[in-house]
Design an enzyme around this catalytic site. Structure first.
Site, PDB file in Angstrom:
ATOM      1  N   SER A 173      71.477  23.879  51.644  1.00 25.46           N
ATOM      2  CA  SER A 173      72.485  24.430  50.738  1.00 25.46           C
ATOM      3  C   SER A 173      72.902  23.354  49.748  1.00 25.46           C
ATOM      4  O   SER A 173      72.872  22.154  50.062  1.00 25.46           O
ATOM      5  CB  SER A 173      73.715  24.895  51.528  1.00 25.46           C
ATOM      6  OG  SER A 173      74.803  25.178  50.663  1.00 25.46           O
TER       7      SER A 173
ATOM      8  N   ALA B  81      78.627  18.768  55.682  1.00 26.80           N
ATOM      9  CA  ALA B  81      78.023  17.618  56.357  1.00 26.80           C
ATOM     10  C   ALA B  81      76.795  18.017  57.160  1.00 26.80           C
ATOM     11  O   ALA B  81      75.809  17.270  57.233  1.00 26.80           O
ATOM     12  CB  ALA B  81      79.058  16.952  57.260  1.00 26.80           C
ATOM     13  N   SER B  82      76.822  19.209  57.775  1.00 25.65           N
ATOM     14  CA  SER B  82      75.663  19.658  58.550  1.00 25.65           C
ATOM     15  C   SER B  82      74.456  19.888  57.653  1.00 25.65           C
ATOM     16  O   SER B  82      73.309  19.606  58.035  1.00 25.65           O
ATOM     17  CB  SER B  82      76.000  20.939  59.328  1.00 25.65           C
ATOM     18  OG  SER B  82      76.189  22.044  58.456  1.00 25.65           O
ATOM     19  N   LYS B  83      74.686  20.375  56.447  1.00 26.08           N
ATOM     20  CA  LYS B  83      73.584  20.598  55.513  1.00 26.08           C
ATOM     21  C   LYS B  83      73.090  19.282  54.929  1.00 26.08           C
ATOM     22  O   LYS B  83      71.884  19.123  54.668  1.00 26.08           O
ATOM     23  CB  LYS B  83      74.023  21.560  54.406  1.00 26.08           C
ATOM     24  CG  LYS B  83      74.277  22.991  54.885  1.00 26.08           C
ATOM     25  CD  LYS B  83      73.032  23.615  55.507  1.00 26.08           C
ATOM     26  CE  LYS B  83      73.237  25.084  55.837  1.00 26.08           C
ATOM     27  NZ  LYS B  83      72.019  25.715  56.401  1.00 26.08           N
TER      28      LYS B  83
ATOM     29  N   TYR C  26      80.524  22.202  57.478  1.00 26.68           N
ATOM     30  CA  TYR C  26      79.376  22.936  56.945  1.00 26.68           C
ATOM     31  C   TYR C  26      78.619  22.055  55.962  1.00 26.68           C
ATOM     32  O   TYR C  26      77.381  21.933  56.039  1.00 26.68           O
ATOM     33  CB  TYR C  26      79.837  24.220  56.255  1.00 26.68           C
ATOM     34  CG  TYR C  26      78.710  24.995  55.614  1.00 26.68           C
ATOM     35  CD1 TYR C  26      77.855  25.771  56.381  1.00 26.68           C
ATOM     36  CD2 TYR C  26      78.496  24.931  54.235  1.00 26.68           C
ATOM     37  CE1 TYR C  26      76.801  26.471  55.794  1.00 26.68           C
ATOM     38  CE2 TYR C  26      77.447  25.628  53.644  1.00 26.68           C
ATOM     39  CZ  TYR C  26      76.607  26.398  54.425  1.00 26.68           C
ATOM     40  OH  TYR C  26      75.563  27.085  53.846  1.00 26.68           O
TER      41      TYR C  26
END
Length: 277
Positions: free
Chosen positions: A146, A162-164, A160
């Site tokens: 993303s 940071a996870s991407k 969200y």
């Protein structure tokens, strides 16, 4: 069309949106496809769309599974091997911006763990578990990231984002590791796409429509003036899965966002309007 005839593909997160559109497109090009998600009824809708696109019933392997559960991952992989015989392409599409009522730096640690489990850890586990089979077929991996990964911030949903960002770096690292075995790894980074993403977060349909209308009508959000469609991203995923068309692309995250990441808010406004001329 037989562009992917004889190829076996796993697409995660096929209950709606980008995953569904990707599965349908692969079917249109003749692939054998494992579709998976947690909602059996929605997966049946995806299957019907694949059949309408020309898929043969025996070329669709429907697996209801929880991707964050190691047993669910094993079920997806073993079911694919049993039904389709091999794995040529892995599309790690499943992901979510999970909400629990907290936001910004007040987001809970429990939310952090849940967000990283679906958006990052499940991808790591699926790649580790399918690696040996993809090496055998000299296959392809496409991760769905993303533009939330940055470099611009997404302060309302830091976990969200940071996870991407973690997924983007993992994609680069794994791409260099696996290309020595003939396996290509890339990712796509969608911007604003009309997928039902907000309703999955708990917002009513009317609220999602209002948000999408606002984003599309403000050029500091999407310069193109229109939200992307799931099919736009599916085309890019299929392109990156096609060795004949994208063989020299390795470890890249291809952005498809209508220009969103190219503008800062100030630059989106007309200079004459800013100066009152």
């Amino acid at each position: 069309m037989t562009r992917f005839s004889g190829k076996s593909v796993i697409v995660t997160g096929c209950s709606n949106g980008i995953g569904r559109a990707t599965a349908v497109l692969f079917s249109r090009y003749g692939a054998q496809v494992t579709i998976t998600g947690r909602d059996s009824e929605r997966l049946e809708v995806t299957k019907e769309k694949m059949l309408k696109a020309g898929a043969l019933p025996q070329n669709i392997n429907l697996v209801v599974a929880n991707l964050t559960d190691p047993n669910g991952q094993d079920h997806i992989i073993q079911s694919t091997l049993k039904a389709l015989g091999k794995i040529d392409v892995l599309v790690n599409n499943a992901g979510a911006n999970i909400v629990d009522g907290t936001s910004n730096t007040d987001q809970s640690i429990d939310l952090y763990h849940k967000t990283f489990q679906i958006n990052f850890q499940s991808v790591v586990e699926m790649i580790k578990k399918t690696k040996e089979y993809l090496i055998k077929t000299k296959g392809e991996i496409v991760n769905v990231s993303s533009i939330a990964a940055g470099p611009q911030a997404l302060p309302m949903a830091p976990y969200y984002a940071a996870s991407k960002a973690a997924l983007d770096q993992y994609t680069r690292c794994v791409a260099i590791d696996l290309i020595q075995y003939g396996v290509r790894v890339n990712s796509v980074s969608p911007g604003a796409v009309s997928t039902g993403f907000l309703t999955a977060m708990g917002l009513p349909e009317q609220a999602q429509q209002k948000a999408e209308s606002f984003i599309a009508s403000h050029k500091e959000c999407v310069p193109a003036g229109v939200l992307g469609k799931p099919e736009d991203i599916a085309e890019l995923i299929v392109f990156l899965s096609d060795r004949k068309r994208s063989s020299y692309i390795i470890g890249q995250s291809i952005v498809a966002d209508g220009g969103s990441t190219l503008v800062a808010g100030m630059h989106a406004h007309d200079l004459h309007d800013m100066l009152g001329l």
